[in-house]
Design a protein around this motif. Structure first.
Motif, PDB file in Angstrom:
ATOM      1  N   GLU A 219     -14.748   7.193  -9.986  1.00  0.00           N
ATOM      2  CA  GLU A 219     -14.133   7.839 -10.229  1.00  0.00           C
ATOM      3  C   GLU A 219     -12.937   7.862 -10.041  1.00  0.00           C
ATOM      4  O   GLU A 219     -11.498   7.446 -10.014  1.00  0.00           O
ATOM      5  CB  GLU A 219     -13.920   9.453 -10.116  1.00  0.00           C
ATOM      6  N   GLY A 220     -13.018   7.231  -7.752  1.00  0.00           N
ATOM      7  CA  GLY A 220     -11.844   6.389  -7.438  1.00  0.00           C
ATOM      8  C   GLY A 220     -10.463   5.995  -7.980  1.00  0.00           C
ATOM      9  O   GLY A 220     -10.029   5.445  -8.044  1.00  0.00           O
ATOM     10  N   LEU A 221     -11.768   5.141  -8.239  1.00  0.00           N
ATOM     11  CA  LEU A 221     -10.973   3.720  -8.685  1.00  0.00           C
ATOM     12  C   LEU A 221     -10.283   3.938 -10.101  1.00  0.00           C
ATOM     13  O   LEU A 221      -8.584   3.846 -10.700  1.00  0.00           O
ATOM     14  CB  LEU A 221     -11.783   2.086  -9.410  1.00  0.00           C
ATOM     15  N   GLU A 222     -10.603   4.770 -11.158  1.00  0.00           N
ATOM     16  CA  GLU A 222     -10.530   5.185 -12.556  1.00  0.00           C
ATOM     17  C   GLU A 222      -9.064   5.927 -11.584  1.00  0.00           C
ATOM     18  O   GLU A 222      -8.134   6.154 -12.552  1.00  0.00           O
ATOM     19  CB  GLU A 222     -11.011   6.761 -12.841  1.00  0.00           C
ATOM     20  N   LEU A 223      -8.893   6.824 -11.283  1.00  0.00           N
ATOM     21  CA  LEU A 223      -7.493   7.352 -10.499  1.00  0.00           C
ATOM     22  C   LEU A 223      -6.840   6.236  -9.767  1.00  0.00           C
ATOM     23  O   LEU A 223      -5.236   6.335 -10.508  1.00  0.00           O
ATOM     24  CB  LEU A 223      -7.864   8.351  -8.896  1.00  0.00           C
ATOM     25  N   PHE A 224      -7.280   5.876  -9.348  1.00  0.00           N
ATOM     26  CA  PHE A 224      -6.132   5.114  -9.354  1.00  0.00           C
ATOM     27  C   PHE A 224      -5.425   3.511 -10.049  1.00  0.00           C
ATOM     28  O   PHE A 224      -4.030   3.846 -10.567  1.00  0.00           O
ATOM     29  CB  PHE A 224      -6.825   3.549  -8.385  1.00  0.00           C
ATOM     30  N   ILE A 225      -6.576   3.375 -11.698  1.00  0.00           N
ATOM     31  CA  ILE A 225      -5.648   2.716 -12.232  1.00  0.00           C
ATOM     32  C   ILE A 225      -4.909   3.876 -13.529  1.00  0.00           C
ATOM     33  O   ILE A 225      -3.971   2.971 -13.728  1.00  0.00           O
ATOM     34  CB  ILE A 225      -7.590   2.583 -12.961  1.00  0.00           C
ATOM     35  N   MET A 226      -5.581   4.832 -13.280  1.00  0.00           N
ATOM     36  CA  MET A 226      -4.805   5.910 -14.176  1.00  0.00           C
ATOM     37  C   MET A 226      -3.259   6.756 -14.406  1.00  0.00           C
ATOM     38  O   MET A 226      -2.626   6.389 -14.855  1.00  0.00           O
ATOM     39  CB  MET A 226      -5.576   6.576 -14.690  1.00  0.00           C
ATOM     40  N   SER A 227      -3.263   6.573 -12.469  1.00  0.00           N
ATOM     41  CA  SER A 227      -2.349   7.419 -11.574  1.00  0.00           C
ATOM     42  C   SER A 227      -0.926   6.557 -12.179  1.00  0.00           C
ATOM     43  O   SER A 227      -0.760   5.202 -12.340  1.00  0.00           O
ATOM     44  CB  SER A 227      -2.836   7.562 -10.587  1.00  0.00           C
TER      45      SER A 227
ATOM     46  N   ILE B  73       1.018  -0.645  -0.081  1.00  0.00           N
ATOM     47  CA  ILE B  73      -0.231  -0.022  -0.202  1.00  0.00           C
ATOM     48  C   ILE B  73       0.722   1.187  -0.155  1.00  0.00           C
ATOM     49  O   ILE B  73       0.401   2.086   0.496  1.00  0.00           O
ATOM     50  CB  ILE B  73      -0.973  -0.038   0.948  1.00  0.00           C
ATOM     51  N   ASN B  74       1.830   1.032   0.067  1.00  0.00           N
ATOM     52  CA  ASN B  74       3.025   2.053  -0.275  1.00  0.00           C
ATOM     53  C   ASN B  74       3.566   3.137  -1.496  1.00  0.00           C
ATOM     54  O   ASN B  74       4.865   3.693  -2.052  1.00  0.00           O
ATOM     55  CB  ASN B  74       4.159   1.385   0.238  1.00  0.00           C
ATOM     56  N   THR B  75       2.721   2.217  -2.913  1.00  0.00           N
ATOM     57  CA  THR B  75       3.148   2.318  -4.086  1.00  0.00           C
ATOM     58  C   THR B  75       2.353   3.826  -4.418  1.00  0.00           C
ATOM     59  O   THR B  75       1.827   4.421  -3.600  1.00  0.00           O
ATOM     60  CB  THR B  75       2.416   1.812  -5.363  1.00  0.00           C
ATOM     61  N   GLU B  76       3.292   4.579  -5.409  1.00  0.00           N
ATOM     62  CA  GLU B  76       2.824   6.190  -5.247  1.00  0.00           C
ATOM     63  C   GLU B  76       1.277   6.152  -6.143  1.00  0.00           C
ATOM     64  O   GLU B  76       0.608   6.953  -5.293  1.00  0.00           O
ATOM     65  CB  GLU B  76       3.328   6.737  -6.838  1.00  0.00           C
ATOM     66  N   LYS B  77       1.079   5.361  -6.180  1.00  0.00           N
ATOM     67  CA  LYS B  77      -0.873   4.843  -6.578  1.00  0.00           C
ATOM     68  C   LYS B  77      -1.412   4.678  -5.585  1.00  0.00           C
ATOM     69  O   LYS B  77      -2.546   5.657  -6.014  1.00  0.00           O
ATOM     70  CB  LYS B  77      -1.016   3.635  -8.129  1.00  0.00           C
ATOM     71  N   TYR B  78      -1.411   3.966  -4.590  1.00  0.00           N
ATOM     72  CA  TYR B  78      -2.531   3.965  -3.553  1.00  0.00           C
ATOM     73  C   TYR B  78      -2.517   4.723  -3.637  1.00  0.00           C
ATOM     74  O   TYR B  78      -2.617   5.492  -2.399  1.00  0.00           O
ATOM     75  CB  TYR B  78      -1.582   2.449  -2.324  1.00  0.00           C
ATOM     76  N   GLN B  79      -0.941   5.748  -2.388  1.00  0.00           N
ATOM     77  CA  GLN B  79      -1.064   6.989  -1.938  1.00  0.00           C
ATOM     78  C   GLN B  79      -1.569   8.101  -2.672  1.00  0.00           C
ATOM     79  O   GLN B  79      -1.945   8.707  -2.089  1.00  0.00           O
ATOM     80  CB  GLN B  79       0.632   7.555  -1.888  1.00  0.00           C
ATOM     81  N   ASN B  80      -1.752   7.865  -3.962  1.00  0.00           N
ATOM     82  CA  ASN B  80      -2.326   8.717  -4.767  1.00  0.00           C
ATOM     83  C   ASN B  80      -3.884   8.866  -3.879  1.00  0.00           C
ATOM     84  O   ASN B  80      -4.373   9.841  -4.533  1.00  0.00           O
ATOM     85  CB  ASN B  80      -2.725   9.556  -6.358  1.00  0.00           C
ATOM     86  N   PHE B  81      -4.101   7.644  -4.610  1.00  0.00           N
ATOM     87  CA  PHE B  81      -5.950   7.295  -3.835  1.00  0.00           C
ATOM     88  C   PHE B  81      -6.319   7.678  -2.211  1.00  0.00           C
ATOM     89  O   PHE B  81      -7.185   8.404  -2.376  1.00  0.00           O
ATOM     90  CB  PHE B  81      -5.520   5.427  -3.959  1.00  0.00           C
ATOM     91  N   LEU B  82      -5.518   7.812  -1.452  1.00  0.00           N
ATOM     92  CA  LEU B  82      -5.229   7.956   0.567  1.00  0.00           C
ATOM     93  C   LEU B  82      -6.154   9.936   0.184  1.00  0.00           C
ATOM     94  O   LEU B  82      -6.591  10.249  -0.046  1.00  0.00           O
ATOM     95  CB  LEU B  82      -4.301   7.641   0.585  1.00  0.00           C
ATOM     96  N   ILE B  83      -5.001  10.251  -1.105  1.00  0.00           N
ATOM     97  CA  ILE B  83      -4.222  11.871  -0.964  1.00  0.00           C
ATOM     98  C   ILE B  83      -6.471  11.807  -1.772  1.00  0.00           C
ATOM     99  O   ILE B  83      -6.692  13.359  -1.054  1.00  0.00           O
ATOM    100  CB  ILE B  83      -3.773  12.385  -1.734  1.00  0.00           C
ATOM    101  N   TRP B  84      -7.085  11.781  -2.609  1.00  0.00           N
ATOM    102  CA  TRP B  84      -8.269  11.690  -3.300  1.00  0.00           C
ATOM    103  C   TRP B  84      -9.485  11.438  -1.780  1.00  0.00           C
ATOM    104  O   TRP B  84     -10.642  12.443  -2.024  1.00  0.00           O
ATOM    105  CB  TRP B  84      -8.371  10.781  -4.256  1.00  0.00           C
TER     106      TRP B  84
END
Length: 78
Positions: free
Chosen positions: A70-78, A5-16
């Motif tokens: 939207e959250g899932l798309e953010l996670f997938i696309m980041s 859960i320390n990936t950049e993708k997951y961190q961006n998801f948490l920020i969202w």
């Protein structure tokens, strides 16, 4: 499969997610009351100490009026 859960993708998801809570003007404690969880649950999620399962994610989004797609798309696309 990456399980961290320390990936950049997951961190961006948490920020969202956190931005969604802040946009609603809710504290960690207030959101915890809404979803009927201890405030530590929210805190651990937002700081990346705990993963969200899909059921929890949907509840979290509903409580904040966030579009779960939207959250899932953010996670997938980041």
């Amino acid at each position: 499969m990456i399980k961290s859960i320390n990936t950049e993708k997951y961190q961006n998801f948490l920020i969202w997610l956190k931005a969604g809570r802040l946009a609603k003007g809710l504290s960690v404690r207030e959101l915890a009351i809404i979803i009927d969880e201890p405030f530590q649950f929210i805190s651990k999620i937002e700081t990346g100490q705990r993963k969200l399962n899909i059921h929890e994610y949907v509840q979290y989004c509903k409580a904040l009026n966030l579009d779960h797609v939207e959250g899932l798309e953010l996670f997938i696309m980041s």
